[in-house]
Design a protein around this motif. Structure first.
Motif, PDB file in Angstrom:
ATOM      1  N   UNK A  50       0.848  -1.142   0.071  1.00 51.32           N
ATOM      2  CA  UNK A  50       0.013   0.118   0.001  1.00 51.32           C
ATOM      3  C   UNK A  50       0.857   1.398  -0.141  1.00 51.32           C
ATOM      4  N   UNK A  51       1.247   1.654  -1.014  1.00 52.73           N
ATOM      5  CA  UNK A  51       1.849   3.115  -1.237  1.00 52.73           C
ATOM      6  C   UNK A  51       0.856   4.282  -0.541  1.00 52.73           C
ATOM      7  N   UNK A  52       1.349   5.073   0.144  1.00 52.33           N
ATOM      8  CA  UNK A  52       0.657   6.241   0.706  1.00 52.33           C
ATOM      9  C   UNK A  52       1.577   7.400   0.662  1.00 52.33           C
ATOM     10  N   UNK A  63      -0.354 -13.424   5.590  1.00 47.95           N
ATOM     11  CA  UNK A  63      -0.167 -12.195   4.918  1.00 47.95           C
ATOM     12  C   UNK A  63       0.514 -11.172   5.726  1.00 47.95           C
ATOM     13  N   UNK A  64       1.260 -10.315   5.165  1.00 43.22           N
ATOM     14  CA  UNK A  64       1.811  -9.173   5.556  1.00 43.22           C
ATOM     15  C   UNK A  64       1.428  -7.924   5.112  1.00 43.22           C
ATOM     16  N   UNK A  65       1.591  -6.939   5.600  1.00 46.21           N
ATOM     17  CA  UNK A  65       1.018  -5.619   5.004  1.00 46.21           C
ATOM     18  C   UNK A  65       2.241  -4.659   5.058  1.00 46.21           C
ATOM     19  N   UNK A  66       2.729  -4.276   3.908  1.00 43.03           N
ATOM     20  CA  UNK A  66       3.807  -3.079   3.806  1.00 43.03           C
ATOM     21  C   UNK A  66       3.270  -2.052   3.331  1.00 43.03           C
ATOM     22  N   UNK A  67       3.318  -0.911   4.158  1.00 42.10           N
ATOM     23  CA  UNK A  67       2.777   0.342   3.727  1.00 42.10           C
ATOM     24  C   UNK A  67       3.993   1.405   3.537  1.00 42.10           C
ATOM     25  N   UNK A  68       4.030   1.897   2.044  1.00 42.55           N
ATOM     26  CA  UNK A  68       5.293   2.233   1.582  1.00 42.55           C
ATOM     27  C   UNK A  68       4.991   4.098   1.711  1.00 42.55           C
ATOM     28  N   UNK A 111      -2.077  -7.350  15.880  1.00 43.64           N
ATOM     29  CA  UNK A 111      -1.407  -8.735  15.466  1.00 43.64           C
ATOM     30  C   UNK A 111      -0.981  -8.760  14.307  1.00 43.64           C
ATOM     31  N   UNK A 112      -1.322  -8.080  13.250  1.00 42.17           N
ATOM     32  CA  UNK A 112      -1.165  -8.035  12.080  1.00 42.17           C
ATOM     33  C   UNK A 112       0.590  -8.031  11.793  1.00 42.17           C
ATOM     34  N   UNK A 113       1.041  -8.662  10.646  1.00 38.96           N
ATOM     35  CA  UNK A 113       2.289  -8.621  10.370  1.00 38.96           C
ATOM     36  C   UNK A 113       2.349  -7.205   9.466  1.00 38.96           C
ATOM     37  N   UNK A 114       2.767  -6.231  10.019  1.00 40.63           N
ATOM     38  CA  UNK A 114       2.664  -4.743   9.366  1.00 40.63           C
ATOM     39  C   UNK A 114       3.787  -4.145   9.478  1.00 40.63           C
ATOM     40  N   UNK A 115       4.497  -3.237   8.412  1.00 37.97           N
ATOM     41  CA  UNK A 115       5.685  -2.422   8.292  1.00 37.97           C
ATOM     42  C   UNK A 115       5.585  -1.365   7.815  1.00 37.97           C
ATOM     43  N   UNK A 116       6.360  -0.451   7.892  1.00 39.80           N
ATOM     44  CA  UNK A 116       6.630   0.897   7.096  1.00 39.80           C
ATOM     45  C   UNK A 116       7.847   0.910   6.654  1.00 39.80           C
ATOM     46  N   UNK A 117       7.841   1.271   5.307  1.00 33.27           N
ATOM     47  CA  UNK A 117       9.066   1.354   4.528  1.00 33.27           C
ATOM     48  C   UNK A 117       9.025   2.606   3.721  1.00 33.27           C
ATOM     49  N   UNK A 118      10.434   3.089   3.436  1.00 34.09           N
ATOM     50  CA  UNK A 118      10.274   4.425   2.841  1.00 34.09           C
ATOM     51  C   UNK A 118      10.420   4.137   1.387  1.00 34.09           C
ATOM     52  N   UNK A 119       9.873   4.978   0.539  1.00 28.19           N
ATOM     53  CA  UNK A 119       9.945   4.999  -0.817  1.00 28.19           C
ATOM     54  C   UNK A 119      11.338   5.331  -1.447  1.00 28.19           C
ATOM     55  N   UNK A 124       5.250   3.743  -8.966  1.00 28.97           N
ATOM     56  CA  UNK A 124       5.932   2.481  -9.397  1.00 28.97           C
ATOM     57  C   UNK A 124       7.256   2.322  -8.543  1.00 28.97           C
ATOM     58  N   UNK A 125       7.772   3.277  -8.257  1.00 27.70           N
ATOM     59  CA  UNK A 125       9.016   3.357  -7.241  1.00 27.70           C
ATOM     60  C   UNK A 125       8.696   2.857  -5.894  1.00 27.70           C
ATOM     61  N   UNK A 126       7.523   3.121  -5.387  1.00 28.66           N
ATOM     62  CA  UNK A 126       6.939   2.572  -4.101  1.00 28.66           C
ATOM     63  C   UNK A 126       6.672   1.183  -4.140  1.00 28.66           C
ATOM     64  N   UNK A 127       5.920   0.998  -4.950  1.00 24.24           N
ATOM     65  CA  UNK A 127       5.717  -0.547  -5.373  1.00 24.24           C
ATOM     66  C   UNK A 127       6.914  -1.517  -5.492  1.00 24.24           C
ATOM     67  N   UNK A 128       7.895  -1.141  -6.135  1.00 20.12           N
ATOM     68  CA  UNK A 128       9.057  -1.723  -6.532  1.00 20.12           C
ATOM     69  C   UNK A 128       9.668  -1.846  -5.196  1.00 20.12           C
ATOM     70  N   UNK A 129       9.600  -0.875  -4.290  1.00 20.61           N
ATOM     71  CA  UNK A 129      10.425  -1.104  -2.937  1.00 20.61           C
ATOM     72  C   UNK A 129       9.665  -2.139  -2.010  1.00 20.61           C
TER      73      UNK A 129
END
Length: 367
Positions: A44-46, A70-75, A95-103, A112-117
């Protein structure tokens, strides 16, 4: 006048073909004895989505799918509001597997950059994408899982619609979007798919890498969905499918004003000249000239009136089929005024998207 009539007739034949494709496209049901099998990385890019993230996160929390699967990655795409803080607060109570990552910006397309990350960081083979202004249905991942177990696809597109709102702008957008969804389903039924929506998409990570993902079109601001669809179709034409079921319907936020709507549609239309599918190019051509001809037909109403009525009728049938599938038939009462306004907006957006820059989420983009 003859040329105007020819383009309207060709447009009508195009829509009739999509109606046929819609009808022959098989639906699906979430009812199955198979247990959950597939593991997903949900991306999920934001960017500055503080207003919408709580609703999205709550809907993900309510998913009826094993949280171990499943895991949730918020970019984070350079948000300057409280989006990150909202996600961090949510993480403390889930209890979700949830992370925030930087674009990591590498191209002219932030999304597209965010999704690639996210794809590079994700742990699982199946990638699922949605947007931060959406809410996902409780059986969403279950629908994807059953489709994967039953058909072994490599790319799955899913349906998208809008949250219920008030006002003429919303009603226009809802009917416009229903027509786009109807055309999408129809093209899949015809095995000539050329549209899908990144707010509801799943694909296999290994094949994404083999096809070099978003390369060759990352100079365009949008198209993370349709150009990837074209790559999968070219390489694996029999392993691309569509989730034709109400239980998989994702809801998203309609645009709040006409300026934002025009910029969104320009962003979508700007990629049309980069299509490689002949069916997509033909469809774009006929939709533009069919609507332009509809506008010009006002000078020949006596002669072309029956053709205009026929065009309105076939457009309505396709929209009705989609609205019925998603239980949204109440909005059909607005069809006439939207159908009369639609050709003018379509022609305007098609022309300006190829000639002018546009703004999206606080950034300016060139065609």
């Amino acid at each position: 006048m003859t040329l105007i009539a020819v383009f309207i007739v060709l447009y009508v034949l195009l829509i009739l073909a999509h109606i046929y494709g819609f009808l022959i496209l098989k639906g699906a049901s979430t009812r199955s004895e198979n247990a959950a099998h597939t593991h997903f990385s949900v991306l999920i890019p934001f960017r500055n989505e503080a207003e919408n993230l709580p609703r999205l996160l709550h809907s993900i929390e309510e998913l009826r799918y094993p949280k171990t699967h499943f895991e949730v990655l918020l970019i984070d795409d350079e948000s300057s509001d409280t989006s990150v803080q909202i996600i961090e607060a949510f993480r403390q109570h889930t209890t979700l597997q949830l992370r925030i990552i930087k674009n990591r910006r590498e191209s002219a397309s932030p999304k597209k950059d965010a999704l690639n990350a996210g794809i590079k960081t994700g742990s699982y083979e199946w990638i699922v994408t949605t947007d931060a202004d959406c809410a996902v249905p409780e059986n969403w991942l279950h629908c994807f899982d059953q489709k994967i177990q039953k058909e072994q696809p490599l790319f799955i597109a899913g349906p998208v619609s809008f949250f219920t709102q008030q006002g003429l702008l919303y009603r226009f957008q809802q009917l416009d979007f229903l027509s786009l969804q109807g055309a999408t389903l129809g093209s899949f039924g015809l095995k000539q798919a050329f549209m899908c929506n990144g707010a509801n998409l799943a694909f296999a990570k290994t094949e994404f890498s083999k096809l070099k993902g978003y390369a060759q079109n990352d100079h365009l601001a949008s198209g993370d969905d349709v150009f990837l669809l074209q790559k999968f179709l070219k390489a694996y034409p029999d392993r691309v499918t569509y989730l034709k079921q109400k239980e998989a319907l994702i809801l998203t936020q309609a645009q709040s004003n006409w300026k934002n709507l025009f910029n969104q549609r320009k962003r979508w239309a700007a990629k049309a000249s980069a299509y490689t599918s002949y069916f997509a190019l033909t469809t774009a051509f006929l939709v533009f000239f069919g609507n332009l001809s509809t506008i010009l037909s006002v000078f020949y109403l006596a002669e072309l009136g029956p053709l205009i009525v026929l065009k309105l009728a076939v457009d309505f049938i396709l929209i009705y089929l989609t609205a019925h599938l998603f239980n949204q038939t109440a909005t059909l009462k607005n069809y006439i005024w939207v159908a009369l306004l639609y050709p003018f907006i379509t022609v305007y957006i098609a022309l300006t998207s190829q000639l002018k820059s546009f703004e999206w989420k606080g950034r300016s983009f060139k065609k």
